[in-house]
Design a protein around this motif. Sequence first.
Motif, PDB file in Angstrom:
ATOM      1  N   ALA A  68       0.706  -1.183  -0.054  1.00  0.00           N
ATOM      2  CA  ALA A  68       0.133  -0.058  -0.086  1.00  0.00           C
ATOM      3  C   ALA A  68       0.642   1.366  -0.035  1.00  0.00           C
ATOM      4  O   ALA A  68       1.896   1.269   0.459  1.00  0.00           O
ATOM      5  N   ASP A  70       0.296   5.815   0.128  1.00  0.00           N
ATOM      6  CA  ASP A  70      -0.809   6.685   0.090  1.00  0.00           C
ATOM      7  C   ASP A  70      -0.876   7.427  -1.218  1.00  0.00           C
ATOM      8  O   ASP A  70       0.056   7.297  -1.815  1.00  0.00           O
ATOM      9  N   TYR A  75       3.795   7.638   2.440  1.00  0.00           N
ATOM     10  CA  TYR A  75       3.750   6.459   3.401  1.00  0.00           C
ATOM     11  C   TYR A  75       3.722   5.149   2.763  1.00  0.00           C
ATOM     12  O   TYR A  75       2.888   5.327   1.606  1.00  0.00           O
ATOM     13  N   GLU A  97      -1.493   8.588  12.839  1.00  0.00           N
ATOM     14  CA  GLU A  97      -2.041   7.553  13.343  1.00  0.00           C
ATOM     15  C   GLU A  97      -3.128   6.664  12.701  1.00  0.00           C
ATOM     16  O   GLU A  97      -3.339   5.414  12.674  1.00  0.00           O
ATOM     17  N   GLU A  98      -3.840   7.321  11.696  1.00  0.00           N
ATOM     18  CA  GLU A  98      -4.766   6.493  11.091  1.00  0.00           C
ATOM     19  C   GLU A  98      -4.357   5.959  10.093  1.00  0.00           C
ATOM     20  O   GLU A  98      -4.892   4.598   9.453  1.00  0.00           O
ATOM     21  N   VAL A  99      -3.083   6.274   9.520  1.00  0.00           N
ATOM     22  CA  VAL A  99      -2.380   5.682   8.396  1.00  0.00           C
ATOM     23  C   VAL A  99      -1.737   4.354   8.874  1.00  0.00           C
ATOM     24  O   VAL A  99      -1.691   3.035   8.435  1.00  0.00           O
ATOM     25  N   ASN A 101      -2.885   2.828  11.826  1.00  0.00           N
ATOM     26  CA  ASN A 101      -3.840   1.729  11.985  1.00  0.00           C
ATOM     27  C   ASN A 101      -4.349   1.003  10.874  1.00  0.00           C
ATOM     28  O   ASN A 101      -4.661  -0.187  10.916  1.00  0.00           O
ATOM     29  N   LYS A 102      -4.484   1.666   9.642  1.00  0.00           N
ATOM     30  CA  LYS A 102      -4.931   1.095   8.553  1.00  0.00           C
ATOM     31  C   LYS A 102      -3.762   0.117   8.060  1.00  0.00           C
ATOM     32  O   LYS A 102      -4.273  -0.857   7.526  1.00  0.00           O
ATOM     33  N   TYR A 103      -2.765   0.451   7.975  1.00  0.00           N
ATOM     34  CA  TYR A 103      -1.678  -0.562   7.461  1.00  0.00           C
ATOM     35  C   TYR A 103      -1.451  -1.863   8.643  1.00  0.00           C
ATOM     36  O   TYR A 103      -1.268  -2.916   8.113  1.00  0.00           O
ATOM     37  N   GLN A 105      -3.935  -2.842  10.253  1.00  0.00           N
ATOM     38  CA  GLN A 105      -5.118  -3.756   9.975  1.00  0.00           C
ATOM     39  C   GLN A 105      -4.737  -4.709   9.050  1.00  0.00           C
ATOM     40  O   GLN A 105      -5.074  -5.905   8.817  1.00  0.00           O
ATOM     41  N   MET A 106      -4.257  -3.979   7.825  1.00  0.00           N
ATOM     42  CA  MET A 106      -3.993  -4.866   6.528  1.00  0.00           C
ATOM     43  C   MET A 106      -2.722  -6.032   6.887  1.00  0.00           C
ATOM     44  O   MET A 106      -3.185  -7.165   6.360  1.00  0.00           O
TER      45      MET A 106
END
Length: 122
Positions: A68, A70, A75, A97-99, A101-103, A105-106
């Motif tokens: 992934a 961005d 990132y 933080e949202e990036v 957390n997304k990564y 989770q993936m």
Amino acid sequence: MDYETAKGNKGPDRKYYFLTKVVNQGYNYKTGEWKRAEGKAAPVGNGNDGRLKVSFFGPFYSGYNVIAIDPDYKYALVYGDNTKYMWLLSREKTMPEEVVNKYLQMARGSGYKVEELVWPKQ
């Protein structure tokens, strides 16, 4: 690109392959020193799916799979050859933080034990 530039990178299947310089740099907070390693990367497969083979030690290559990125290319989430190697990369000192957390989770969904990650001090 002219022929002379690509001439040395022609593979056995008559296609041209281009090597990319890779620089890994990090700060060792225990010694107070920056460490730097330079290597090379080459595409795997058709070169369009984010898979690279990277070498820092002569003829030995390892997988480097971009999972992934961005939209602004700040990132990235990168997997290695197996679930022991994963990187969250940032062009900045920190990552939102949202990036993160997304990564994470993936990565968790791909079988990585994200609770075992080693986080650098900032």
